[in-house]
Scaffold this motif. Structure first.
Motif, PDB file in Angstrom:
ATOM      1  N   ALA A  56       0.859  -1.181   0.000  1.00  0.00           N
ATOM      2  CA  ALA A  56       0.000   0.000   0.000  1.00  0.00           C
ATOM      3  C   ALA A  56       0.899   1.236   0.000  1.00  0.00           C
ATOM      4  CB  ALA A  56      -0.893  -0.007   1.235  1.00  0.00           C
ATOM      5  N   CYS A  57       0.572   2.220  -0.805  1.00  0.00           N
ATOM      6  CA  CYS A  57       1.412   3.423  -0.919  1.00  0.00           C
ATOM      7  C   CYS A  57       1.578   4.158   0.408  1.00  0.00           C
ATOM      8  CB  CYS A  57       0.824   4.370  -1.957  1.00  0.00           C
ATOM      9  SG  CYS A  57       0.844   3.680  -3.614  1.00  0.00           S
ATOM     10  N   ASN A  58       0.573   4.080   1.266  1.00  0.00           N
ATOM     11  CA  ASN A  58       0.654   4.799   2.537  1.00  0.00           C
ATOM     12  C   ASN A  58       1.296   3.965   3.644  1.00  0.00           C
ATOM     13  OD1 ASN A  58      -1.375   2.963   2.806  1.00  0.00           O
ATOM     14  ND2 ASN A  58      -2.893   4.390   3.616  1.00  0.00           N
ATOM     15  N   SER A  59       1.707   2.750   3.337  1.00  0.00           N
ATOM     16  CA  SER A  59       2.306   1.874   4.334  1.00  0.00           C
ATOM     17  C   SER A  59       3.827   1.926   4.245  1.00  0.00           C
ATOM     18  CB  SER A  59       1.833   0.435   4.128  1.00  0.00           C
ATOM     19  OG  SER A  59       2.470  -0.414   5.037  1.00  0.00           O
ATOM     20  N   LYS A  60       4.470   2.027   5.383  1.00  0.00           N
ATOM     21  CA  LYS A  60       5.935   2.042   5.425  1.00  0.00           C
ATOM     22  C   LYS A  60       6.444   0.901   6.285  1.00  0.00           C
ATOM     23  CE  LYS A  60       6.308   6.914   4.523  1.00  0.00           C
ATOM     24  NZ  LYS A  60       6.869   8.190   4.874  1.00  0.00           N
ATOM     25  N   LYS A  61       5.716  -0.218   6.302  1.00  0.00           N
ATOM     26  CA  LYS A  61       6.077  -1.348   7.141  1.00  0.00           C
ATOM     27  C   LYS A  61       7.148  -2.190   6.455  1.00  0.00           C
ATOM     28  CE  LYS A  61       1.625  -1.576   9.394  1.00  0.00           C
ATOM     29  NZ  LYS A  61       0.438  -2.368   9.650  1.00  0.00           N
ATOM     30  N   THR A  62       8.373  -2.003   6.872  1.00  0.00           N
ATOM     31  CA  THR A  62       9.487  -2.815   6.388  1.00  0.00           C
ATOM     32  C   THR A  62      10.137  -3.474   7.592  1.00  0.00           C
ATOM     33  OG1 THR A  62      11.104  -1.030   6.542  1.00  0.00           O
ATOM     34  CG2 THR A  62       9.908  -1.229   4.458  1.00  0.00           C
ATOM     35  N   PHE A  63      10.836  -4.564   7.344  1.00  0.00           N
ATOM     36  CA  PHE A  63      11.541  -5.214   8.446  1.00  0.00           C
ATOM     37  C   PHE A  63      12.769  -5.929   7.919  1.00  0.00           C
ATOM     38  CE2 PHE A  63       8.266  -8.090   6.949  1.00  0.00           C
ATOM     39  CZ  PHE A  63       8.880  -9.325   6.878  1.00  0.00           C
ATOM     40  N   ALA A  64      13.743  -6.090   8.819  1.00  0.00           N
ATOM     41  CA  ALA A  64      14.978  -6.795   8.486  1.00  0.00           C
ATOM     42  C   ALA A  64      14.745  -8.288   8.631  1.00  0.00           C
ATOM     43  CB  ALA A  64      16.106  -6.341   9.405  1.00  0.00           C
ATOM     44  N   LEU A  65      15.457  -9.048   7.814  1.00  0.00           N
ATOM     45  CA  LEU A  65      15.269 -10.488   7.771  1.00  0.00           C
ATOM     46  C   LEU A  65      16.593 -11.137   7.401  1.00  0.00           C
ATOM     47  CD1 LEU A  65      12.990 -12.748   7.571  1.00  0.00           C
ATOM     48  CD2 LEU A  65      13.019 -12.280   5.130  1.00  0.00           C
TER      49      LEU A  65
END
Length: 89
Positions: A56-65
């Motif tokens: 989603a363009c408004n989502s900034k949910k990133t995480f390290a893996l």
């Protein structure tokens, strides 16, 4: 045509896979049925940063893996790639 690469659990294949992993690749990870996109890599530390695909363009949910948590690498679908073309990764 959709291409994919399955990983085995041995070190040699994981090393080879991490060398072929690239920013923008879509991947599957352990313990999830969702698709994620690689947005950053640190091959030396065997870590990548991902976000859910399509995003989603408004989502900034990133995480390290840890790269070893990736089970499958595949190209993003054409529909989702068209959405991505308007954004910088």
């Amino acid at each position: 045509m959709i291409h994919s690469k399955l990983l085995d659990n041995n070190e040699n294949n994981n090393l080879n896979f991490s060398q072929n992993l690239y920013k923008g690749a879509c991947v599957k990870i352990k313990n999830s049925n969702k698709t994620f996109q690689v947005i950053g890599l640190n091959i030396g530390k065997e870590i990548c940063w991902v976000r859910e695909w399509p995003f989603a363009c408004n989502s900034k949910k990133t995480f390290a893996l840890e790269i070893s948590q990736i089970t499958l690498q595949t190209f993003c679908s054409n529909n989702s790639s068209e959405k991505l073309s308007n954004f910088k990764i």
